[in-house]
Design a protein around this motif. Sequence first.
Motif, short mmCIF file in Angstrom:
data_model
loop_
_atom_site.label_atom_id
_atom_site.label_comp_id
_atom_site.label_asym_id
_atom_site.label_seq_id
_atom_site.Cartn_x
_atom_site.Cartn_y
_atom_site.Cartn_z
N TYR A 28 0.87 -1.17 0.00
CA TYR A 28 0.00 0.00 0.00
C TYR A 28 0.91 1.23 0.00
CZ TYR A 28 -2.98 -3.76 1.47
OH TYR A 28 -3.62 -4.97 1.53
N VAL A 29 0.73 2.09 -0.98
CA VAL A 29 1.62 3.24 -1.17
C VAL A 29 0.86 4.52 -0.84
CG1 VAL A 29 3.06 4.48 -2.83
CG2 VAL A 29 2.87 1.99 -2.98
N ASN A 30 1.36 5.27 0.11
CA ASN A 30 0.80 6.56 0.49
C ASN A 30 1.21 7.54 -0.61
OD1 ASN A 30 0.02 8.94 1.73
ND2 ASN A 30 1.41 8.74 3.46
N CYS A 31 0.24 7.99 -1.41
CA CYS A 31 0.62 8.80 -2.58
C CYS A 31 -0.44 9.83 -2.93
CB CYS A 31 0.89 7.90 -3.78
SG CYS A 31 -0.51 6.89 -4.29
N THR A 32 -0.03 10.77 -3.75
CA THR A 32 -0.96 11.76 -4.28
C THR A 32 -1.89 11.07 -5.25
OG1 THR A 32 0.57 12.32 -6.07
CG2 THR A 32 0.74 13.64 -4.05
#
Length: 154
Positions: free
Chosen positions: A96-100
């Motif tokens: 899971y990637v915390n991204c814009t």
Amino acid sequence: MNLEQRLNELSINLPASSAPGAKYATGVVHQGLAWISGQLPREGERVLVAGKLGREVSIEAGQEGARAAFIRALAALRDTVGDLRGVDRILRLNVYVNCTEDFSQQSAVADGASALIYQIFGAEKGAHARTSVGVAQLPRNACVELDIVVALDA
């Protein structure tokens, strides 16, 4: 393959794992599989790579975060099953990637953990199923969180 010996050869030291912060298990073993709960790229209580991909975190830093989170997952696996002698292979990796919202390179970030899996387990046993998704936020503003499903020797 002796997994602990292989980690030694790669100079990878597994940290002490920590107890979950709520009412869930760090890992569960059932019918020859170990399911390891989500891990952040932490050292102790400090998040090593925080922030959003596509804004303040580069893909390379995100890959390092994924690598650090996978090392924590191995430590949680060790503590769940007692040691790493019975580990056969990683079957599944979820990242899971915390991204814009306009960031679209989640797979490149997940490659940090996948490359380490191949390095540790080799090409044959390193092959694993994988999902990588972008999310709006993660605990402690970590750049990634990952979980794994592991096959144990019969």
